[in-house]
Design a protein around this motif. Structure first.
Motif, PDB file in Angstrom:
ATOM      1  N   ALA A  47       0.833  -1.208   0.000  1.00  0.00           N
ATOM      2  CA  ALA A  47       0.000   0.000   0.000  1.00  0.00           C
ATOM      3  C   ALA A  47       0.865   1.255   0.000  1.00  0.00           C
ATOM      4  O   ALA A  47       0.568   2.239  -0.700  1.00  0.00           O
ATOM      5  CB  ALA A  47      -0.921  -0.006   1.216  1.00  0.00           C
ATOM      6  N   ALA A  48       1.962   1.240   0.763  1.00  0.00           N
ATOM      7  CA  ALA A  48       2.825   2.422   0.853  1.00  0.00           C
ATOM      8  C   ALA A  48       3.457   2.765  -0.492  1.00  0.00           C
ATOM      9  O   ALA A  48       3.655   3.939  -0.805  1.00  0.00           O
ATOM     10  CB  ALA A  48       3.911   2.187   1.900  1.00  0.00           C
ATOM     11  N   LYS A  49       3.765   1.756  -1.287  1.00  0.00           N
ATOM     12  CA  LYS A  49       4.390   2.001  -2.587  1.00  0.00           C
ATOM     13  C   LYS A  49       3.493   2.855  -3.478  1.00  0.00           C
ATOM     14  O   LYS A  49       3.983   3.652  -4.289  1.00  0.00           O
ATOM     15  CB  LYS A  49       4.699   0.668  -3.269  1.00  0.00           C
ATOM     16  CG  LYS A  49       5.327   0.814  -4.645  1.00  0.00           C
ATOM     17  CD  LYS A  49       5.727  -0.529  -5.231  1.00  0.00           C
ATOM     18  CE  LYS A  49       6.373  -0.369  -6.599  1.00  0.00           C
ATOM     19  NZ  LYS A  49       6.848  -1.660  -7.141  1.00  0.00           N
ATOM     20  N   TYR A  50       2.189   2.729  -3.310  1.00  0.00           N
ATOM     21  CA  TYR A  50       1.251   3.440  -4.189  1.00  0.00           C
ATOM     22  C   TYR A  50       0.508   4.557  -3.452  1.00  0.00           C
ATOM     23  O   TYR A  50      -0.568   4.957  -3.864  1.00  0.00           O
ATOM     24  CB  TYR A  50       0.266   2.433  -4.796  1.00  0.00           C
ATOM     25  CG  TYR A  50       0.946   1.443  -5.708  1.00  0.00           C
ATOM     26  CD1 TYR A  50       1.244   1.784  -7.022  1.00  0.00           C
ATOM     27  CD2 TYR A  50       1.321   0.179  -5.249  1.00  0.00           C
ATOM     28  CE1 TYR A  50       1.894   0.890  -7.863  1.00  0.00           C
ATOM     29  CE2 TYR A  50       1.980  -0.719  -6.076  1.00  0.00           C
ATOM     30  CZ  TYR A  50       2.257  -0.353  -7.378  1.00  0.00           C
ATOM     31  OH  TYR A  50       2.911  -1.236  -8.212  1.00  0.00           O
ATOM     32  N   MET A  51       1.099   5.065  -2.370  1.00  0.00           N
ATOM     33  CA  MET A  51       0.408   6.090  -1.577  1.00  0.00           C
ATOM     34  C   MET A  51       0.108   7.344  -2.395  1.00  0.00           C
ATOM     35  O   MET A  51      -0.927   7.990  -2.204  1.00  0.00           O
ATOM     36  CB  MET A  51       1.221   6.447  -0.332  1.00  0.00           C
ATOM     37  CG  MET A  51       2.474   7.271  -0.578  1.00  0.00           C
ATOM     38  SD  MET A  51       3.236   7.842   0.966  1.00  0.00           S
ATOM     39  CE  MET A  51       4.351   6.487   1.309  1.00  0.00           C
ATOM     40  N   CYS A  52       0.995   7.719  -3.327  1.00  0.00           N
ATOM     41  CA  CYS A  52       0.792   8.947  -4.102  1.00  0.00           C
ATOM     42  C   CYS A  52      -0.377   8.836  -5.073  1.00  0.00           C
ATOM     43  O   CYS A  52      -0.869   9.855  -5.576  1.00  0.00           O
ATOM     44  CB  CYS A  52       2.060   9.316  -4.868  1.00  0.00           C
ATOM     45  SG  CYS A  52       3.443   9.764  -3.815  1.00  0.00           S
ATOM     46  N   GLN A  53      -0.796   7.593  -5.351  1.00  0.00           N
ATOM     47  CA  GLN A  53      -1.922   7.385  -6.262  1.00  0.00           C
ATOM     48  C   GLN A  53      -3.258   7.297  -5.533  1.00  0.00           C
ATOM     49  O   GLN A  53      -4.310   7.231  -6.162  1.00  0.00           O
ATOM     50  CB  GLN A  53      -1.696   6.100  -7.071  1.00  0.00           C
ATOM     51  CG  GLN A  53      -0.449   6.141  -7.947  1.00  0.00           C
ATOM     52  CD  GLN A  53      -0.219   4.849  -8.726  1.00  0.00           C
ATOM     53  OE1 GLN A  53      -1.160   4.086  -8.974  1.00  0.00           O
ATOM     54  NE2 GLN A  53       1.023   4.591  -9.099  1.00  0.00           N
ATOM     55  N   HIS A  54      -3.199   7.321  -4.222  1.00  0.00           N
ATOM     56  CA  HIS A  54      -4.429   7.234  -3.435  1.00  0.00           C
ATOM     57  C   HIS A  54      -5.271   8.496  -3.630  1.00  0.00           C
ATOM     58  O   HIS A  54      -4.740   9.612  -3.717  1.00  0.00           O
ATOM     59  CB  HIS A  54      -4.076   7.069  -1.954  1.00  0.00           C
ATOM     60  CG  HIS A  54      -5.191   6.582  -1.101  1.00  0.00           C
ATOM     61  ND1 HIS A  54      -6.269   7.382  -0.746  1.00  0.00           N
ATOM     62  CD2 HIS A  54      -5.419   5.372  -0.509  1.00  0.00           C
ATOM     63  CE1 HIS A  54      -7.088   6.695   0.018  1.00  0.00           C
ATOM     64  NE2 HIS A  54      -6.603   5.471   0.186  1.00  0.00           N
ATOM     65  N   LEU A  55      -6.583   8.329  -3.693  1.00  0.00           N
ATOM     66  CA  LEU A  55      -7.479   9.462  -3.941  1.00  0.00           C
ATOM     67  C   LEU A  55      -7.378  10.542  -2.865  1.00  0.00           C
ATOM     68  O   LEU A  55      -7.652  11.716  -3.119  1.00  0.00           O
ATOM     69  CB  LEU A  55      -8.928   8.966  -4.035  1.00  0.00           C
ATOM     70  CG  LEU A  55      -9.284   8.132  -5.267  1.00  0.00           C
ATOM     71  CD1 LEU A  55     -10.718   7.629  -5.167  1.00  0.00           C
ATOM     72  CD2 LEU A  55      -9.096   8.942  -6.548  1.00  0.00           C
ATOM     73  N   LEU A  56      -6.965  10.160  -1.656  1.00  0.00           N
ATOM     74  CA  LEU A  56      -6.898  11.124  -0.564  1.00  0.00           C
ATOM     75  C   LEU A  56      -5.488  11.688  -0.347  1.00  0.00           C
ATOM     76  O   LEU A  56      -5.270  12.467   0.588  1.00  0.00           O
ATOM     77  CB  LEU A  56      -7.392  10.480   0.733  1.00  0.00           C
ATOM     78  CG  LEU A  56      -8.875  10.073   0.746  1.00  0.00           C
ATOM     79  CD1 LEU A  56      -9.229   9.435   2.086  1.00  0.00           C
ATOM     80  CD2 LEU A  56      -9.766  11.277   0.479  1.00  0.00           C
ATOM     81  N   PHE A  57      -4.535  11.300  -1.193  1.00  0.00           N
ATOM     82  CA  PHE A  57      -3.164  11.774  -1.008  1.00  0.00           C
ATOM     83  C   PHE A  57      -3.080  13.296  -1.136  1.00  0.00           C
ATOM     84  O   PHE A  57      -2.550  13.984  -0.251  1.00  0.00           O
ATOM     85  CB  PHE A  57      -2.219  11.115  -2.007  1.00  0.00           C
ATOM     86  CG  PHE A  57      -0.786  11.556  -1.874  1.00  0.00           C
ATOM     87  CD1 PHE A  57      -0.007  11.098  -0.818  1.00  0.00           C
ATOM     88  CD2 PHE A  57      -0.224  12.434  -2.790  1.00  0.00           C
ATOM     89  CE1 PHE A  57       1.316  11.508  -0.681  1.00  0.00           C
ATOM     90  CE2 PHE A  57       1.103  12.855  -2.660  1.00  0.00           C
ATOM     91  CZ  PHE A  57       1.874  12.384  -1.601  1.00  0.00           C
ATOM     92  N   VAL A  58      -3.615  13.842  -2.214  1.00  0.00           N
ATOM     93  CA  VAL A  58      -3.564  15.291  -2.429  1.00  0.00           C
ATOM     94  C   VAL A  58      -4.354  16.050  -1.356  1.00  0.00           C
ATOM     95  O   VAL A  58      -3.857  17.039  -0.797  1.00  0.00           O
ATOM     96  CB  VAL A  58      -4.056  15.665  -3.840  1.00  0.00           C
ATOM     97  CG1 VAL A  58      -4.175  17.174  -3.997  1.00  0.00           C
ATOM     98  CG2 VAL A  58      -3.103  15.094  -4.896  1.00  0.00           C
ATOM     99  N   PRO A  59      -5.587  15.608  -1.008  1.00  0.00           N
ATOM    100  CA  PRO A  59      -6.296  16.279   0.091  1.00  0.00           C
ATOM    101  C   PRO A  59      -5.519  16.260   1.406  1.00  0.00           C
ATOM    102  O   PRO A  59      -5.571  17.219   2.182  1.00  0.00           O
ATOM    103  CB  PRO A  59      -7.602  15.473   0.200  1.00  0.00           C
ATOM    104  CG  PRO A  59      -7.833  14.967  -1.177  1.00  0.00           C
ATOM    105  CD  PRO A  59      -6.457  14.627  -1.687  1.00  0.00           C
ATOM    106  N   ASN A  60      -4.789  15.167   1.657  1.00  0.00           N
ATOM    107  CA  ASN A  60      -3.988  15.088   2.879  1.00  0.00           C
ATOM    108  C   ASN A  60      -2.838  16.103   2.852  1.00  0.00           C
ATOM    109  O   ASN A  60      -2.507  16.711   3.867  1.00  0.00           O
ATOM    110  CB  ASN A  60      -3.433  13.682   3.071  1.00  0.00           C
ATOM    111  CG  ASN A  60      -4.370  12.790   3.873  1.00  0.00           C
ATOM    112  OD1 ASN A  60      -5.433  13.233   4.300  1.00  0.00           O
ATOM    113  ND2 ASN A  60      -3.999  11.551   4.069  1.00  0.00           N
TER     114      ASN A  60
END
Length: 320
Positions: free
Chosen positions: A108-121
């Motif tokens: 999961a950590a490898k793809y954290m930047c692709q998570h929908l909430l990454f930018v809002p965070n």
């Protein structure tokens, strides 16, 4: 004490310790998580943010609860519906030598930047004072996601955050030295401060016995304003872009037990002291002090009992 908003970006994995196909102890570990734990313990009033991604599984939930008990702010931890945390095992042979095996290609950590909430965070930490990450935080990401991370760091820096980096160079995470140097140099160009280990820089550049001044000068040439080169038992060297520098001797150690997290703990104490107004030399002394305690115990995270005096003293920095 000074209230500082600190965010740590990285990866934490499930750990299996013991011989293969035998009894193994389950835990978790990661370089940036180690730093977050020690930073939280040294500065209880700060409660550093930890930005990473976990799964929705029971292991992830238990890891999250453990971090919250350490007073780490986990409101930025992303939960991935499709992936699990990375996994690594530590095997110890008859001679006491350790070997590591990793399963993290689809974590999961490898793809954290692709998570929908990454930018809002990221939007929630635009007022951050300090952002800390390591070369491992960068190395695990897909190539395109590294660019996303760089854009994020550049934006945070424009909003006033101090970017602090430790290369924590691990060759197995990179295609080769040239690939690692390309990406790490770009990370340094965004960094205000680098807390590096001399041995790591020698390995990255394939330059055995590289003088620490040469390490510092190289990083200054990339634009890093403050550089600390960790030198193990010899202590640390600090250097500024303006030409000031100095050495801080290491602490005496009664018995070396385990060097795991020596650098991670040094970084935590350095950042803690520096964030409270200590000089680079004073911050290095704090880093040496904590690291010397950590290496006299087994494992990355040592019991709180051994940190009480250091925590008390840390609380007096602003009173001096």
């Amino acid at each position: 004490m000074k209230k500082t908003k600190i965010t740590i970006i990285g990866e934490c994995m499930i750990e299996l310790s013991g011989n293969a196909f035998s009894t193994q102890t389950q835990s978790f570990g990661g370089d940036t998580l180690n730093t977050a734990v020690y930073l939280s313990r040294l500065l209880p009033h700060v409660s550093p943010y930890y930005l990473t991604a976990l799964g929705q599984d029971q292991y992830s939930s238990l890891m999250l609860k453990a971090w919250e008990k350490e007073n780490i702010d986990c409101s930025l931890v992303l939960r991935d519906q499709e992936r699990l945390p990375g996994l690594y095992s530590i095997n110890i042979d008859d001679k006491g030598e350790r070997s590591f095996h990793y399963w993290r290609d689809n974590s999961a950590a490898k793809y954290m930047c692709q998570h929908l909430l990454f930018v809002p965070n990221i939007a929630k930490i635009m007022d951050a004072d300090i952002i800390y990450l390591s070369g491992i935080s960068l190395a695990i990401l897909p190539t395109h996601d590294r660019e996303i991370l760089f854009d994020v760091l550049a934006t945070l820096k424009k909003h006033g955050a101090t970017i602090i980096t430790d290369s924590n160079y691990r060759p197995r995470l990179w295609k080769n030295n040239l690939d690692a140097k390309f990406w790490l140099d770009n990370l340094y160009r965004l960094s205000d401060m680098a807390l590096v280990t001399g041995d790591d820089e020698e390995l990255l550049l394939d330059k055995p016995n590289m003088p620490e001044k040469e390490v510092a000068d190289r990083l200054h040439a990339l634009g890093v304003g403050h550089v600390v080169v960790k030198l193990g038992a010899k202590g640390a060297m600090w250097s500024t872009l303006e030409g000031k520098s100095g050495y801080v001797d290491g602490e005496s150690v009664d018995k070396l037990v385990d060097t795991t997290a020596a650098g991670d703990s040094f970084n935590a104490a350095y950042i803690a002291a520096y964030s409270q107004g200590a000089s680079m030399a004073e911050s290095c002394a704090w880093g040496n002090r904590l690291a010397s305690q950590v290496i006299q115990h087994k494992g990355a995270i040592i019991p709180m009992d051994y940190l009480q005096t250091l925590i008390t003293d840390m609380g007096q920095i602003n009173e001096k």
